[in-house]
Design an enzyme around this catalytic site. Structure first.
Site, PDB file in Angstrom:
ATOM      1  CD  GLU A  54       6.646  48.961 -35.881  1.00 51.42           C
ATOM      2  OE1 GLU A  54       7.078  48.935 -37.052  1.00 51.42           O
ATOM      3  OE2 GLU A  54       7.296  49.395 -34.913  1.00 51.42           O
ATOM      4  NE  ARG A 289       5.624  52.309 -49.976  1.00 43.85           N
ATOM      5  CZ  ARG A 289       5.587  51.865 -48.713  1.00 43.85           C
ATOM      6  NH1 ARG A 289       6.111  50.711 -48.388  1.00 43.85           N
ATOM      7  NH2 ARG A 289       5.027  52.596 -47.781  1.00 43.85           N
ATOM      8  CE  LYS A 299       3.066  52.757 -39.934  1.00 42.18           C
ATOM      9  NZ  LYS A 299       3.006  51.584 -39.103  1.00 42.18           N
TER      10      LYS A 299
END
Ligand code: ATP
Ligand code: MG
Length: 582
Positions: A54, A289, A299
Protein backbone atom coordinates in the site's frame (compact mmCIF):
# COMPACT_ATOMS: atom_id res chain seq x y z
CA UNK A 1 14.70 6.85 -10.79
CA UNK A 2 17.31 4.34 -11.91
CA UNK A 3 16.63 1.91 -14.74
CA UNK A 4 15.22 -1.48 -13.72
CA UNK A 5 17.90 -4.11 -13.70
CA UNK A 6 17.34 -7.83 -13.87
CA UNK A 7 16.84 -9.93 -10.79
CA UNK A 8 20.20 -10.93 -9.41
CA UNK A 9 21.32 -14.52 -9.19
CA UNK A 10 20.36 -16.51 -6.08
CA UNK A 11 22.62 -15.46 -3.25
CA UNK A 12 22.87 -18.96 -1.84
CA UNK A 13 23.31 -21.84 -4.29
CA UNK A 14 20.46 -24.10 -3.20
CA UNK A 15 17.56 -22.27 -1.59
CA UNK A 16 16.33 -24.12 1.47
CA UNK A 17 13.03 -25.82 0.90
CA UNK A 18 9.96 -24.54 2.70
CA UNK A 19 6.24 -25.24 2.75
CA UNK A 20 5.61 -22.80 -0.11
CA UNK A 21 8.13 -24.53 -2.33
CA UNK A 22 6.47 -27.86 -1.52
CA UNK A 23 3.08 -26.45 -2.55
CA UNK A 24 4.49 -25.06 -5.79
CA UNK A 25 6.27 -28.34 -6.54
CA UNK A 26 2.96 -30.19 -6.09
CA UNK A 27 1.08 -27.68 -8.26
CA UNK A 28 3.64 -28.06 -11.02
CA UNK A 29 3.53 -31.86 -10.75
CA UNK A 30 -0.25 -31.83 -11.04
CA UNK A 31 -0.10 -29.22 -13.82
CA UNK A 32 -2.57 -27.11 -11.86
CA UNK A 33 -1.62 -23.89 -13.59
CA UNK A 34 -0.22 -25.37 -16.80
CA UNK A 35 -1.69 -24.53 -20.20
CA UNK A 36 -3.06 -21.11 -19.31
CA UNK A 37 -2.95 -18.20 -21.68
CA UNK A 38 -3.54 -14.51 -21.14
CA UNK A 39 -6.17 -12.49 -23.01
CA UNK A 40 -3.70 -11.99 -25.88
CA UNK A 41 -3.20 -15.75 -26.20
CA UNK A 42 0.29 -15.69 -24.68
CA UNK A 43 1.26 -18.72 -22.58
CA UNK A 44 1.37 -17.95 -18.87
CA UNK A 45 4.02 -19.25 -16.48
CA UNK A 46 2.94 -21.73 -13.79
CA UNK A 47 4.13 -19.47 -11.01
CA UNK A 48 3.03 -15.85 -10.89
CA UNK A 49 3.41 -14.12 -7.54
CA UNK A 50 2.85 -10.51 -6.58
CA UNK A 51 4.18 -8.02 -4.09
CA UNK A 52 1.27 -5.71 -3.14
CA UNK A 53 2.37 -2.73 -1.03
CA UNK A 54 0.00 0.00 0.00
CA UNK A 55 1.67 3.30 -0.99
CA UNK A 56 1.25 4.85 2.45
CA UNK A 57 4.81 4.72 3.77
CA UNK A 58 8.34 3.58 3.16
CA UNK A 59 9.27 -0.08 2.78
CA UNK A 60 11.01 -1.71 5.72
CA UNK A 61 12.92 -4.90 6.45
CA UNK A 62 9.61 -6.81 6.85
CA UNK A 63 8.64 -5.85 3.32
CA UNK A 64 12.08 -6.96 2.14
CA UNK A 65 11.20 -10.40 3.45
CA UNK A 66 8.04 -10.45 1.35
CA UNK A 67 9.85 -9.04 -1.72
CA UNK A 68 12.66 -11.60 -1.52
CA UNK A 69 10.11 -14.38 -1.01
CA UNK A 70 7.81 -13.45 -3.89
CA UNK A 71 10.48 -12.46 -6.40
CA UNK A 72 12.74 -15.30 -5.25
CA UNK A 73 10.08 -17.98 -5.82
CA UNK A 74 9.23 -16.62 -9.26
CA UNK A 75 12.91 -16.51 -10.17
CA UNK A 76 13.55 -20.07 -9.04
CA UNK A 77 10.49 -21.44 -10.88
CA UNK A 78 10.90 -19.44 -14.10
CA UNK A 79 7.78 -17.47 -13.28
CA UNK A 80 7.27 -13.79 -12.72
CA UNK A 81 6.30 -11.34 -10.03
CA UNK A 82 3.95 -8.41 -10.34
CA UNK A 83 4.50 -5.27 -8.36
CA UNK A 84 1.03 -4.01 -7.52
CA UNK A 85 0.13 -0.92 -5.58
CA UNK A 86 -2.83 -1.64 -3.38
CA UNK A 87 -4.07 1.91 -3.62
CA UNK A 88 -7.72 1.68 -2.63
CA UNK A 89 -7.52 3.98 0.37
CA UNK A 90 -7.40 7.51 -1.08
CA UNK A 91 -6.76 9.45 2.10
CA UNK A 92 -3.46 7.93 3.16
CA UNK A 93 -1.74 7.34 -0.17
CA UNK A 94 0.69 9.52 -2.04
CA UNK A 95 2.91 9.56 -5.12
CA UNK A 96 5.98 10.12 -2.91
CA UNK A 97 5.45 6.64 -1.49
CA UNK A 98 4.92 5.07 -4.91
CA UNK A 99 8.27 6.48 -6.05
CA UNK A 100 10.24 5.32 -3.04
CA UNK A 101 8.71 1.83 -3.20
CA UNK A 102 9.67 1.44 -6.88
CA UNK A 103 13.16 2.61 -6.06
CA UNK A 104 13.59 0.29 -3.07
CA UNK A 105 12.42 -2.83 -4.91
CA UNK A 106 14.97 -2.17 -7.65
CA UNK A 107 17.70 -1.37 -5.18
CA UNK A 108 17.06 -4.72 -3.47
CA UNK A 109 17.91 -6.31 -6.81
CA UNK A 110 14.55 -7.24 -8.28
CA UNK A 111 12.65 -6.25 -11.39
CA UNK A 112 9.00 -6.42 -12.37
CA UNK A 113 9.99 -6.17 -16.03
CA UNK A 114 10.37 -9.41 -17.93
CA UNK A 115 11.03 -9.79 -21.65
CA UNK A 116 10.40 -6.10 -22.05
CA UNK A 117 6.99 -6.22 -20.35
CA UNK A 118 6.57 -4.21 -17.16
CA UNK A 119 4.35 -6.08 -14.73
CA UNK A 120 3.63 -2.98 -12.74
CA UNK A 121 0.02 -2.58 -11.68
CA UNK A 122 -2.24 -0.39 -9.59
CA UNK A 123 -5.42 -1.65 -7.97
CA UNK A 124 -6.88 1.74 -8.91
CA UNK A 125 -6.55 0.74 -12.59
CA UNK A 126 -9.21 -1.87 -11.85
CA UNK A 127 -11.79 0.51 -10.37
CA UNK A 128 -14.10 0.24 -13.42
CA UNK A 129 -13.96 -3.54 -13.45
CA UNK A 130 -14.31 -3.82 -9.69
CA UNK A 131 -17.39 -1.65 -9.95
CA UNK A 132 -18.90 -3.73 -12.74
CA UNK A 133 -18.32 -6.90 -10.73
CA UNK A 134 -19.99 -5.34 -7.71
CA UNK A 135 -23.05 -4.62 -9.84
CA UNK A 136 -23.00 -8.26 -10.87
CA UNK A 137 -22.91 -9.38 -7.23
CA UNK A 138 -25.96 -7.22 -6.47
CA UNK A 139 -27.88 -8.52 -9.48
CA UNK A 140 -27.07 -12.11 -8.60
CA UNK A 141 -28.33 -11.57 -5.05
CA UNK A 142 -24.87 -11.77 -3.44
CA UNK A 143 -24.66 -8.16 -2.25
CA UNK A 144 -26.93 -5.45 -0.89
CA UNK A 145 -26.78 -1.83 0.08
CA UNK A 146 -27.02 -1.47 3.83
CA UNK A 147 -28.32 1.82 5.22
CA UNK A 148 -27.89 1.11 8.94
CA UNK A 149 -25.99 3.64 10.99
CA UNK A 150 -22.36 2.75 11.68
CA UNK A 151 -23.25 2.10 15.34
CA UNK A 152 -26.09 -0.26 14.50
CA UNK A 153 -23.93 -2.07 12.02
CA UNK A 154 -21.20 -2.58 14.61
CA UNK A 155 -23.71 -3.70 17.26
CA UNK A 156 -25.38 -6.13 14.88
CA UNK A 157 -22.11 -7.70 13.87
CA UNK A 158 -22.00 -9.66 17.13
CA UNK A 159 -18.70 -10.86 18.52
CA UNK A 160 -16.66 -14.00 18.89
CA UNK A 161 -19.18 -15.52 21.30
CA UNK A 162 -22.31 -14.18 19.73
CA UNK A 163 -23.69 -14.46 16.21
CA UNK A 164 -24.56 -11.26 14.40
CA UNK A 165 -28.08 -10.03 13.56
CA UNK A 166 -29.37 -9.51 10.05
CA UNK A 167 -29.62 -5.92 8.93
CA UNK A 168 -33.19 -4.71 8.25
CA UNK A 169 -31.87 -3.87 4.75
CA UNK A 170 -30.51 -7.36 4.10
CA UNK A 171 -33.49 -8.40 2.02
CA UNK A 172 -33.72 -5.21 0.05
CA UNK A 173 -34.68 -6.18 -3.53
CA UNK A 174 -31.68 -6.40 -5.89
CA UNK A 175 -33.12 -3.71 -8.17
CA UNK A 176 -33.38 -1.31 -5.23
CA UNK A 177 -29.81 -2.06 -4.06
CA UNK A 178 -28.57 -1.56 -7.59
CA UNK A 179 -30.29 1.81 -7.88
CA UNK A 180 -28.89 2.84 -4.49
CA UNK A 181 -25.39 1.68 -5.44
CA UNK A 182 -25.54 3.76 -8.62
CA UNK A 183 -26.62 6.78 -6.61
CA UNK A 184 -23.73 6.15 -4.19
CA UNK A 185 -21.40 6.24 -7.18
CA UNK A 186 -23.06 9.38 -8.50
CA UNK A 187 -22.17 11.19 -5.30
CA UNK A 188 -25.68 11.65 -3.94
CA UNK A 189 -24.82 10.57 -0.39
CA UNK A 190 -22.50 11.65 2.36
CA UNK A 191 -19.60 9.50 3.60
CA UNK A 192 -20.88 6.59 5.66
CA UNK A 193 -24.57 7.02 4.74
CA UNK A 194 -24.71 3.65 2.98
CA UNK A 195 -22.41 0.75 2.37
CA UNK A 196 -22.37 -2.17 -0.04
CA UNK A 197 -22.06 -5.53 1.72
CA UNK A 198 -21.66 -9.11 0.57
CA UNK A 199 -24.61 -11.30 1.59
CA UNK A 200 -22.98 -14.32 3.21
CA UNK A 201 -23.82 -15.33 6.77
CA UNK A 202 -24.34 -13.08 9.79
CA UNK A 203 -23.99 -16.12 12.08
CA UNK A 204 -20.71 -17.37 10.67
CA UNK A 205 -18.13 -18.19 13.33
CA UNK A 206 -15.68 -16.35 11.05
CA UNK A 207 -16.37 -12.65 11.61
CA UNK A 208 -14.96 -11.90 8.16
CA UNK A 209 -17.90 -13.72 6.60
CA UNK A 210 -20.59 -11.73 8.45
CA UNK A 211 -21.64 -9.78 5.38
CA UNK A 212 -18.33 -7.94 4.94
CA UNK A 213 -18.27 -4.47 3.40
CA UNK A 214 -17.34 -4.32 -0.28
CA UNK A 215 -17.73 -0.62 -1.10
CA UNK A 216 -17.88 2.49 1.02
CA UNK A 217 -18.59 6.12 0.26
CA UNK A 218 -15.51 8.29 0.53
CA UNK A 219 -15.49 11.78 -0.91
CA UNK A 220 -11.72 12.01 -1.16
CA UNK A 221 -9.14 12.86 -3.78
CA UNK A 222 -7.16 9.86 -5.00
CA UNK A 223 -3.50 10.28 -5.98
CA UNK A 224 -4.12 8.57 -9.33
CA UNK A 225 -7.83 8.73 -10.15
CA UNK A 226 -8.33 12.23 -8.82
CA UNK A 227 -12.00 13.00 -8.13
CA UNK A 228 -13.41 10.42 -10.54
CA UNK A 229 -14.71 8.27 -7.70
CA UNK A 230 -16.45 8.91 -4.42
CA UNK A 231 -16.94 5.22 -3.62
CA UNK A 232 -13.94 3.01 -3.03
CA UNK A 233 -13.69 -0.80 -2.91
CA UNK A 234 -12.51 -2.48 0.30
CA UNK A 235 -9.14 -4.22 0.45
CA UNK A 236 -10.65 -7.69 1.01
CA UNK A 237 -12.80 -7.33 -2.09
CA UNK A 238 -10.12 -5.73 -4.27
CA UNK A 239 -7.31 -8.12 -3.47
CA UNK A 240 -8.69 -11.44 -4.81
CA UNK A 241 -10.07 -9.75 -7.91
CA UNK A 242 -6.77 -7.98 -8.64
CA UNK A 243 -4.98 -11.31 -8.22
CA UNK A 244 -7.36 -13.03 -10.64
CA UNK A 245 -7.18 -10.22 -13.20
CA UNK A 246 -3.40 -10.59 -13.19
CA UNK A 247 -3.46 -14.40 -13.38
CA UNK A 248 -1.64 -14.68 -10.07
CA UNK A 249 -1.19 -18.31 -9.01
CA UNK A 250 0.21 -18.12 -5.48
CA UNK A 251 -0.95 -15.11 -3.52
CA UNK A 252 1.34 -15.01 -0.50
CA UNK A 253 0.54 -12.90 2.54
CA UNK A 254 1.19 -12.81 6.27
CA UNK A 255 -0.63 -14.93 8.86
CA UNK A 256 -3.09 -12.30 10.02
CA UNK A 257 -4.90 -12.77 6.70
CA UNK A 258 -5.61 -16.44 7.32
CA UNK A 259 -9.14 -15.66 8.52
CA UNK A 260 -9.71 -13.58 5.42
CA UNK A 261 -9.01 -16.46 3.07
CA UNK A 262 -12.62 -17.83 3.11
CA UNK A 263 -13.84 -14.46 1.83
CA UNK A 264 -11.03 -14.38 -0.74
CA UNK A 265 -12.25 -17.75 -2.02
CA UNK A 266 -15.92 -16.74 -1.79
CA UNK A 267 -15.40 -13.68 -3.97
CA UNK A 268 -13.47 -15.60 -6.62
CA UNK A 269 -16.04 -18.44 -6.69
CA UNK A 270 -18.89 -15.96 -7.23
CA UNK A 271 -16.92 -14.22 -9.97
CA UNK A 272 -16.13 -17.53 -11.65
CA UNK A 273 -19.87 -18.33 -11.57
CA UNK A 274 -20.49 -14.94 -13.12
CA UNK A 275 -18.13 -15.79 -15.96
CA UNK A 276 -15.56 -13.16 -15.03
CA UNK A 277 -12.78 -15.67 -14.34
CA UNK A 278 -11.92 -19.18 -15.46
CA UNK A 279 -10.56 -21.82 -13.11
CA UNK A 280 -7.99 -22.54 -11.75
CA UNK A 281 -8.28 -19.48 -9.54
CA UNK A 282 -5.45 -17.88 -7.55
CA UNK A 283 -4.87 -19.32 -4.09
CA UNK A 284 -3.88 -17.42 -0.96
CA UNK A 285 -1.13 -18.79 1.31
CA UNK A 286 0.00 -17.34 4.59
CA UNK A 287 3.44 -17.26 6.22
CA UNK A 288 4.74 -15.82 9.48
CA UNK A 289 5.72 -12.17 9.23
CA UNK A 290 9.25 -11.16 10.06
CA UNK A 291 9.68 -9.91 13.61
CA UNK A 292 13.16 -8.81 14.48
CA UNK A 293 14.57 -8.01 17.90
CA UNK A 294 15.40 -4.36 18.70
CA UNK A 295 13.31 -3.16 15.75
CA UNK A 296 9.76 -2.01 15.13
CA UNK A 297 8.31 -2.65 11.68
CA UNK A 298 4.91 -1.04 11.82
CA UNK A 299 4.60 1.79 9.33
CA UNK A 300 2.49 3.74 11.82
CA UNK A 301 5.17 3.53 14.51
CA UNK A 302 7.95 4.37 12.08
CA UNK A 303 5.97 7.41 10.98
CA UNK A 304 5.74 8.50 14.62
CA UNK A 305 9.52 8.38 14.93
CA UNK A 306 9.85 10.57 11.85
CA UNK A 307 7.08 13.04 12.63
CA UNK A 308 8.18 13.53 16.21
CA UNK A 309 11.78 14.09 15.03
CA UNK A 310 13.07 11.22 17.14
CA UNK A 311 15.03 10.25 14.05
CA UNK A 312 16.23 12.46 11.17
CA UNK A 313 13.70 11.33 8.54
CA UNK A 314 12.64 8.09 6.85
CA UNK A 315 16.19 7.52 5.64
CA UNK A 316 17.83 8.01 9.01
CA UNK A 317 20.50 5.29 9.20
CA UNK A 318 18.94 4.00 12.44
CA UNK A 319 15.62 3.25 10.73
CA UNK A 320 14.71 -0.28 9.55
CA UNK A 321 13.36 1.24 6.33
CA UNK A 322 15.15 0.18 3.16
CA UNK A 323 16.12 3.80 2.47
CA UNK A 324 17.53 4.03 5.99
CA UNK A 325 19.36 0.72 5.79
CA UNK A 326 20.81 1.73 2.45
CA UNK A 327 22.18 4.92 3.94
CA UNK A 328 23.47 2.95 6.91
CA UNK A 329 25.53 0.96 4.43
CA UNK A 330 23.55 -2.26 4.14
CA UNK A 331 24.02 -4.00 0.82
CA UNK A 332 21.14 -5.59 -1.13
CA UNK A 333 23.14 -8.84 -1.09
CA UNK A 334 23.29 -8.87 2.72
CA UNK A 335 19.53 -8.32 2.98
CA UNK A 336 18.81 -11.04 0.41
CA UNK A 337 21.09 -13.42 2.27
CA UNK A 338 19.30 -12.63 5.53
CA UNK A 339 15.84 -13.19 4.03
CA UNK A 340 16.93 -16.49 2.49
CA UNK A 341 18.67 -17.70 5.61
CA UNK A 342 15.85 -16.91 8.03
CA UNK A 343 13.49 -19.06 5.98
CA UNK A 344 9.72 -19.17 5.73
CA UNK A 345 7.53 -20.63 8.44
CA UNK A 346 3.91 -20.82 9.49
CA UNK A 347 4.39 -19.83 13.11
CA UNK A 348 5.40 -16.46 14.49
CA UNK A 349 8.86 -16.07 15.93
CA UNK A 350 11.45 -13.40 16.56
CA UNK A 351 14.64 -13.25 14.57
CA UNK A 352 17.69 -11.98 16.44
CA UNK A 353 18.99 -8.77 14.87
CA UNK A 354 22.49 -10.25 15.28
CA UNK A 355 21.57 -12.59 12.40
CA UNK A 356 21.14 -9.59 10.13
CA UNK A 357 24.44 -8.07 11.26
CA UNK A 358 26.10 -11.43 10.69
CA UNK A 359 24.87 -11.52 7.08
CA UNK A 360 26.08 -7.97 6.66
CA UNK A 361 29.60 -8.72 7.92
CA UNK A 362 29.72 -11.85 5.81
CA UNK A 363 28.93 -9.82 2.71
CA UNK A 364 31.15 -6.84 3.52
CA UNK A 365 34.26 -8.61 4.80
CA UNK A 366 35.58 -9.81 1.43
CA UNK A 367 34.41 -6.67 -0.39
CA UNK A 368 35.37 -3.76 1.82
CA UNK A 369 38.83 -2.24 1.35
CA UNK A 370 40.66 -1.60 4.62
CA UNK A 371 41.44 1.90 5.85
CA UNK A 372 42.70 3.59 8.99
CA UNK A 373 40.59 5.94 11.06
CA UNK A 374 41.30 7.39 14.49
CA UNK A 375 37.94 8.04 16.11
CA UNK A 376 39.01 9.51 19.48
CA UNK A 377 42.32 11.17 18.72
CA UNK A 378 45.24 11.63 21.10
CA UNK A 379 48.56 13.10 20.00
CA UNK A 380 51.64 10.89 19.96
CA UNK A 381 55.02 12.61 19.56
CA UNK A 382 58.00 10.55 18.38
CA UNK A 383 60.77 12.58 19.96
CA UNK A 384 63.66 10.97 18.08
CA UNK A 385 61.98 11.11 14.64
CA UNK A 386 63.68 13.63 12.29
CA UNK A 387 61.54 16.77 12.44
CA UNK A 388 60.80 17.25 8.75
CA UNK A 389 60.99 13.67 7.63
CA UNK A 390 58.06 11.81 6.06
CA UNK A 391 58.38 8.08 5.41
CA UNK A 392 55.86 6.10 3.37
CA UNK A 393 54.47 2.95 4.95
CA UNK A 394 52.51 0.36 3.05
CA UNK A 395 49.38 -1.45 4.13
CA UNK A 396 47.37 -4.01 2.19
CA UNK A 397 44.08 -2.90 0.65
CA UNK A 398 42.73 -6.26 1.83
CA UNK A 399 44.84 -8.73 3.84
CA UNK A 400 43.15 -11.79 2.26
CA UNK A 401 43.52 -10.50 -1.29
CA UNK A 402 47.14 -9.37 -1.87
CA UNK A 403 46.34 -8.91 -5.57
CA UNK A 404 44.33 -5.81 -4.65
CA UNK A 405 47.63 -4.08 -3.85
CA UNK A 406 48.77 -1.72 -1.14
CA UNK A 407 47.81 1.66 0.14
CA UNK A 408 50.40 4.22 1.14
CA UNK A 409 50.23 5.88 4.54
CA UNK A 410 52.87 8.47 5.42
CA UNK A 411 54.41 8.56 8.87
CA UNK A 412 55.96 11.63 10.50
CA UNK A 413 57.07 12.84 13.95
CA UNK A 414 53.55 13.68 15.20
CA UNK A 415 50.73 11.17 15.00
CA UNK A 416 47.15 10.64 16.04
CA UNK A 417 46.44 7.50 18.04
CA UNK A 418 43.29 6.34 19.85
CA UNK A 419 42.89 7.65 23.38
CA UNK A 420 42.31 4.16 24.72
CA UNK A 421 45.56 2.88 23.23
CA UNK A 422 47.41 4.69 26.04
CA UNK A 423 47.22 4.24 29.82
CA UNK A 424 49.52 6.09 32.12
CA UNK A 425 48.99 3.38 34.72
CA UNK A 426 48.18 0.17 32.85
CA UNK A 427 45.50 -2.15 34.14
CA UNK A 428 46.25 -5.85 34.41
CA UNK A 429 46.70 -7.48 31.00
CA UNK A 430 46.96 -4.15 29.14
CA UNK A 431 49.67 -4.45 26.51
CA UNK A 432 49.27 -1.30 24.47
CA UNK A 433 51.06 1.99 25.22
CA UNK A 434 52.21 2.83 28.75
CA UNK A 435 55.49 4.32 29.95
CA UNK A 436 58.29 1.82 29.39
CA UNK A 437 56.28 -0.45 27.07
CA UNK A 438 56.95 -1.17 23.40
CA UNK A 439 54.27 -1.56 20.72
CA UNK A 440 54.25 -1.68 16.96
CA UNK A 441 52.68 1.14 15.00
CA UNK A 442 50.74 -1.05 12.58
CA UNK A 443 52.54 -1.29 9.20
CA UNK A 444 55.17 1.13 10.59
CA UNK A 445 57.79 1.11 13.34
CA UNK A 446 58.18 -0.23 16.83
CA UNK A 447 58.10 2.51 19.46
CA UNK A 448 58.79 2.70 23.17
CA UNK A 449 56.66 4.95 25.34
CA UNK A 450 58.56 7.48 27.45
CA UNK A 451 55.76 9.43 29.16
CA UNK A 452 52.97 11.92 28.60
CA UNK A 453 51.98 15.60 28.92
CA UNK A 454 48.95 16.63 30.97
CA UNK A 455 46.85 19.77 31.22
CA UNK A 456 46.11 21.58 34.48
CA UNK A 457 43.22 19.19 35.18
CA UNK A 458 45.41 16.15 34.81
CA UNK A 459 44.06 15.08 31.42
CA UNK A 460 46.56 13.46 29.11
CA UNK A 461 47.05 15.74 26.09
CA UNK A 462 50.06 14.12 24.41
CA UNK A 463 52.05 10.90 24.67
CA UNK A 464 55.78 10.73 24.04
CA UNK A 465 57.86 7.92 22.61
CA UNK A 466 61.00 7.02 20.70
CA UNK A 467 61.05 4.86 17.59
CA UNK A 468 63.47 2.22 16.38
CA UNK A 469 64.56 3.21 12.89
CA UNK A 470 65.46 -0.38 11.92
CA UNK A 471 62.08 -1.88 12.93
CA UNK A 472 59.97 -0.91 9.90
CA UNK A 473 57.37 -3.49 8.92
CA UNK A 474 58.37 -5.38 5.81
CA UNK A 475 62.11 -4.85 6.38
CA UNK A 476 64.58 -7.45 7.69
CA UNK A 477 65.16 -5.61 10.94
CA UNK A 478 61.51 -5.80 11.93
CA UNK A 479 61.94 -9.48 12.87
CA UNK A 480 64.21 -8.51 15.76
CA UNK A 481 61.39 -6.85 17.62
CA UNK A 482 58.84 -8.92 19.46
CA UNK A 483 55.99 -6.84 20.85
CA UNK A 484 52.50 -7.76 22.02
CA UNK A 485 50.68 -4.56 21.15
CA UNK A 486 49.88 -3.34 17.66
CA UNK A 487 48.08 0.00 17.38
CA UNK A 488 46.87 2.12 14.47
CA UNK A 489 47.88 5.72 13.86
CA UNK A 490 47.76 8.58 11.37
CA UNK A 491 50.23 11.35 10.65
CA UNK A 492 48.78 14.61 11.99
CA UNK A 493 50.07 16.55 8.99
CA UNK A 494 48.50 14.13 6.49
CA UNK A 495 45.29 12.88 8.12
CA UNK A 496 41.93 14.19 6.90
CA UNK A 497 39.34 15.41 9.34
CA UNK A 498 36.02 13.59 9.10
CA UNK A 499 32.68 13.55 10.83
CA UNK A 500 31.96 10.00 11.89
CA UNK A 501 28.51 8.96 13.02
CA UNK A 502 28.56 5.96 15.30
CA UNK A 503 25.17 4.31 14.95
CA UNK A 504 23.82 1.61 17.16
CA UNK A 505 20.48 -0.12 17.78
CA UNK A 506 17.57 2.27 18.06
CA UNK A 507 16.01 0.41 21.00
CA UNK A 508 17.34 -1.10 24.21
CA UNK A 509 14.45 -3.57 24.59
CA UNK A 510 14.61 -6.66 22.37
CA UNK A 511 10.84 -6.47 21.81
CA UNK A 512 10.15 -2.73 22.02
CA UNK A 513 6.47 -2.91 21.04
CA UNK A 514 5.49 -6.40 22.15
CA UNK A 515 2.21 -6.74 24.03
CA UNK A 516 1.19 -3.15 23.32
CA UNK A 517 4.19 -1.65 25.16
CA UNK A 518 5.07 1.98 24.42
CA UNK A 519 8.04 1.50 22.12
CA UNK A 520 9.19 5.07 22.67
CA UNK A 521 10.08 4.26 26.27
CA UNK A 522 12.75 1.88 25.03
CA UNK A 523 14.70 4.27 22.80
CA UNK A 524 18.47 3.86 22.99
CA UNK A 525 19.89 7.31 23.84
CA UNK A 526 23.26 6.19 22.47
CA UNK A 527 21.97 5.08 19.08
CA UNK A 528 23.78 7.97 17.42
CA UNK A 529 27.06 9.50 18.51
CA UNK A 530 28.87 11.98 16.32
CA UNK A 531 32.64 12.29 16.66
CA UNK A 532 35.26 14.35 14.90
CA UNK A 533 37.75 11.83 13.68
CA UNK A 534 40.72 11.52 11.36
CA UNK A 535 41.02 9.21 8.38
CA UNK A 536 43.89 8.25 6.12
CA UNK A 537 44.64 10.61 3.21
CA UNK A 538 43.61 8.08 0.55
CA UNK A 539 39.96 8.49 1.60
CA UNK A 540 39.87 11.97 0.06
CA UNK A 541 38.38 10.36 -3.02
CA UNK A 542 35.68 8.37 -1.19
CA UNK A 543 32.28 8.75 -2.84
CA UNK A 544 28.88 8.40 -1.17
CA UNK A 545 28.02 4.72 -0.72
CA UNK A 546 31.70 3.61 -0.77
CA UNK A 547 32.20 1.12 2.03
CA UNK A 548 35.34 0.47 4.07
CA UNK A 549 36.53 -1.51 7.00
CA UNK A 550 38.18 0.90 9.39
CA UNK A 551 40.65 -1.48 10.99
CA UNK A 552 39.86 -2.38 14.59
CA UNK A 553 36.61 -0.33 14.44
CA UNK A 554 34.14 -1.88 12.05
CA UNK A 555 32.51 -1.19 8.70
CA UNK A 556 31.78 2.35 7.57
CA UNK A 557 30.10 3.94 4.57
CA UNK A 558 30.72 7.37 3.09
CA UNK A 559 27.55 9.43 3.48
CA UNK A 560 26.29 11.92 0.97
CA UNK A 561 27.33 15.48 1.82
CA UNK A 562 26.21 18.73 0.30
CA UNK A 563 28.50 20.64 -2.04
CA UNK A 564 29.46 23.20 0.61
CA UNK A 565 30.69 20.51 3.00
CA UNK A 566 34.28 20.90 4.02
CA UNK A 567 34.81 17.50 5.48
CA UNK A 568 34.06 13.87 4.79
CA UNK A 569 31.21 12.11 6.58
CA UNK A 570 31.16 8.41 7.40
CA UNK A 571 28.41 6.32 8.96
CA UNK A 572 29.23 3.26 11.00
CA UNK A 573 27.46 0.32 9.37
CA UNK A 574 28.32 -2.18 12.08
CA UNK A 575 31.10 -3.08 14.45
CA UNK A 576 33.56 -5.88 13.67
CA UNK A 577 31.99 -8.17 16.24
CA UNK A 578 28.64 -8.24 17.95
CA UNK A 579 29.28 -5.75 20.76
CA UNK A 580 25.96 -6.67 22.42
CA UNK A 581 26.75 -10.37 22.79
CA UNK A 582 27.30 -11.47 26.38
P1 ATP B 1 2.52 -2.20 8.15
O1 ATP B 1 1.87 -3.13 9.10
O2 ATP B 1 3.90 -1.81 8.52
O3 ATP B 1 1.69 -1.02 7.79
P2 ATP B 1 1.57 -3.58 5.90
O4 ATP B 1 1.55 -5.05 5.94
O5 ATP B 1 0.30 -2.90 6.13
O6 ATP B 1 2.72 -3.05 6.84
P3 ATP B 1 1.68 -3.37 3.09
O7 ATP B 1 2.13 -2.24 2.26
O8 ATP B 1 0.27 -3.75 3.06
O9 ATP B 1 2.15 -3.05 4.56
O10 ATP B 1 2.59 -4.64 2.84
C1 ATP B 1 2.94 -5.14 1.57
C2 ATP B 1 3.32 -6.57 1.71
O11 ATP B 1 4.41 -6.72 2.60
C3 ATP B 1 2.18 -7.40 2.25
O12 ATP B 1 2.03 -8.54 1.43
C4 ATP B 1 2.62 -7.76 3.63
O13 ATP B 1 2.16 -9.02 3.99
C5 ATP B 1 4.14 -7.74 3.53
N1 ATP B 1 4.75 -7.44 4.82
C6 ATP B 1 4.61 -6.32 5.56
N2 ATP B 1 5.27 -6.42 6.72
C7 ATP B 1 5.86 -7.65 6.73
C8 ATP B 1 6.69 -8.36 7.66
N3 ATP B 1 7.05 -7.85 8.83
N4 ATP B 1 7.12 -9.61 7.31
C9 ATP B 1 6.77 -10.13 6.13
N5 ATP B 1 5.99 -9.53 5.23
C10 ATP B 1 5.54 -8.29 5.51
MG1 MG C 1 -1.33 -3.68 4.78
Amino acid sequence: MSKPHTASAPVEPAPASNFLRSIIDADIASQKYANRTDTAGQALPQVITRFPPEPNGYLHIGHAKSICLNFGLARDYQGRTHLRFDDTNPAKEEQEYVDTILDSVQWLGFSWTQDGVAHLHYASDYFERLYAMAEYLITAGHAYVDSQSADDMAANRGNFNQPGKDSPFRNRPAAESLAMFRRMKAGEFADGAHILRARIDMASPNMNLRDPAIYRIRHAHHHRTGDAWCIYPMYDYTHPISDALENITHSICTLEFQDHRPFYDWILERMAEGGFFAKPLPHQYEFARLNMTYVVTSKRKLRELVEEHIVDGWDDPRMPTLVGMRRRGFTPEAIQLFCERTGVTKSDSWIDIATLDGCLREDLDPKAPRATAVLRPLKLVIDNFPADEVIDCHAPVHPQFPERGNRTVPISATLWIEQDDFMEVPSKGYFRLFPGNKVRLRYGFVIECTGCDKDADGNVIAVHCNYFADSKSGTEGSANYKVKGNIHWLSVAHALEAEVRLYDRLFTDPQPDAGGKDFKLALNPNAKEVVTAFVEPGLATARPDDKFQFERHGYFVADRVDASATRLVFNRITTLKDSWAK
